[in-house]
Design a protein around this motif. Structure first.
Motif, PDB file in Angstrom:
ATOM      1  N   LYS A  78       0.809  -1.224   0.000  1.00 41.24           N
ATOM      2  CA  LYS A  78       0.000   0.000   0.000  1.00 41.24           C
ATOM      3  C   LYS A  78       0.842   1.273   0.000  1.00 41.24           C
ATOM      4  CE  LYS A  78      -3.429   2.478   2.800  1.00 41.24           C
ATOM      5  NZ  LYS A  78      -4.317   2.388   3.989  1.00 41.24           N
ATOM      6  N   TYR A  81       2.076   2.160  -3.427  1.00 42.31           N
ATOM      7  CA  TYR A  81       1.087   2.765  -4.322  1.00 42.31           C
ATOM      8  C   TYR A  81       0.908   4.252  -3.998  1.00 42.31           C
ATOM      9  CZ  TYR A  81      -0.338  -1.580  -6.530  1.00 42.31           C
ATOM     10  OH  TYR A  81      -0.349  -2.747  -7.272  1.00 42.31           O
ATOM     11  N   LEU A 121       4.223  -2.099 -10.277  1.00 42.30           N
ATOM     12  CA  LEU A 121       3.034  -2.095  -9.432  1.00 42.30           C
ATOM     13  C   LEU A 121       1.798  -2.604 -10.164  1.00 42.30           C
ATOM     14  CD1 LEU A 121       3.549   1.248  -7.485  1.00 42.30           C
ATOM     15  CD2 LEU A 121       4.040  -1.082  -6.759  1.00 42.30           C
ATOM     16  N   ILE A 162      -6.040   5.373  -6.313  1.00 38.42           N
ATOM     17  CA  ILE A 162      -5.076   5.184  -5.227  1.00 38.42           C
ATOM     18  C   ILE A 162      -5.356   6.152  -4.084  1.00 38.42           C
ATOM     19  CG2 ILE A 162      -2.638   5.500  -4.600  1.00 38.42           C
ATOM     20  CD1 ILE A 162      -1.909   4.317  -7.320  1.00 38.42           C
ATOM     21  N   SER A 235      10.371   2.446  -4.996  1.00 33.29           N
ATOM     22  CA  SER A 235       9.240   1.747  -5.594  1.00 33.29           C
ATOM     23  C   SER A 235       9.593   1.155  -6.945  1.00 33.29           C
ATOM     24  CB  SER A 235       8.046   2.699  -5.746  1.00 33.29           C
ATOM     25  OG  SER A 235       8.285   3.667  -6.757  1.00 33.29           O
TER      26      SER A 235
END
Length: 254
Positions: A78, A81, A121, A162, A235
């Protein structure tokens, strides 16, 4: 990587495939007597299958497949994102500016960054559209504005979705407003140490925990922007670049 090992892993990153590939290339190790006692016998009952997570809906993303591919629970995914939404807005703006200015090299660079982050992702629509734009920019094609629209539309849909993952903001009393508090350089420096160690070790979970702790501290706007960039690099699994940004942030503290 062990000598003689020859394998290829493509993006987006599949952690399970990466572990399996490494295990295939490593020589088998015979357990010693102490280790053997810790290994369950072949007749032991199998471990119960893990229960499926109750996953939220994110527009344009097959979240169940992404969680399985990355091999981490959604609770750890989470924040990635949320940082994707925070960081890629700036990259999208940079991409728009590059296309408007006719700067093909900058457009290719920003499109590549967006494609990598989106692919990791599971935002495949953004990934493929950004890759197409990046390739067109590399080939100096003239239809970049048209290809840009194919990136912007799904990106906005994904980021809007998101945003629903964020916890509702709680209005604090002015006296307790951390944003107006002076930067505690010692606390920030202390929190940067475990983040740097996790980045050096490419420890996804460790990076998440250390980064979340760091973002709770009050820092100047310039450092806040650096934190967004660090989160974006992590990320995308660009740990070398993340380490460089952490080093720059430490210099600013000094």
């Amino acid at each position: 990587m062990p000598a003689g090992m020859n394998a290829f892993l493509s993006k987006p990153i599949d952690r399970v495939a990466r572990v399996n590939t490494l295990q295939q290339g490593l020589p088998p190790v015979a357990p010693d007597a102490a280790t053997a006692r810790l290994i369950p016998a072949a007749t032991s009952p199998p471990e119960p299958a893990p229960q499926a997570e109750d996953l939220p809906e994110i527009s344009g993303i097959d979240l169940a497949t992404t969680v399985k591919r990355l091999g981490i629970p959604f609770a750890s995914l989470k924040p990635m994102y949320l940082r994707f939404a925070d960081g890629q807005r700036k990259t999208l703006d940079d991409l728009k500016a590059a296309v408007a200015a006719g700067d093909a090299d900058a457009a290719r660079h920003h499109a590549h960054a967006i494609a990598g982050a989106a692919g990791n992702l599971g935002a495949d629509t953004i990934r493929y559209a950004a890759k197409a734009l990046g390739l067109a920019a590399q080939e100096r094609q003239t239809n970049l504005s048209e290809l840009l629209d194919a990136v912007i539309e799904p990106a906005h849909a994904v980021m809007t979705s998101i945003e629903r993952l964020r916890a509702p903001a709680v209005k604090a009393d002015p006296a307790d407003d951390a944003a107006d508090a002076p930067c505690d350089k010692a606390a920030v420096a202390k929190s940067l140490a475990p983040l740097a160690a996790a980045v050096d070790a490419s420890d996804v979970t460790g990076c998440e925990r250390a980064f979340d702790a760091l973002r709770k501290l009050a820092v100047p706007d310039a450092m806040q922007r650096m934190l967004v960039s660090i989160g974006e690099r992590m990320s995308e699994y660009e740990y070398g670049e993340a380490a460089r940004l952490i080093a720059d942030m430490r210099k600013q503290l000094d």
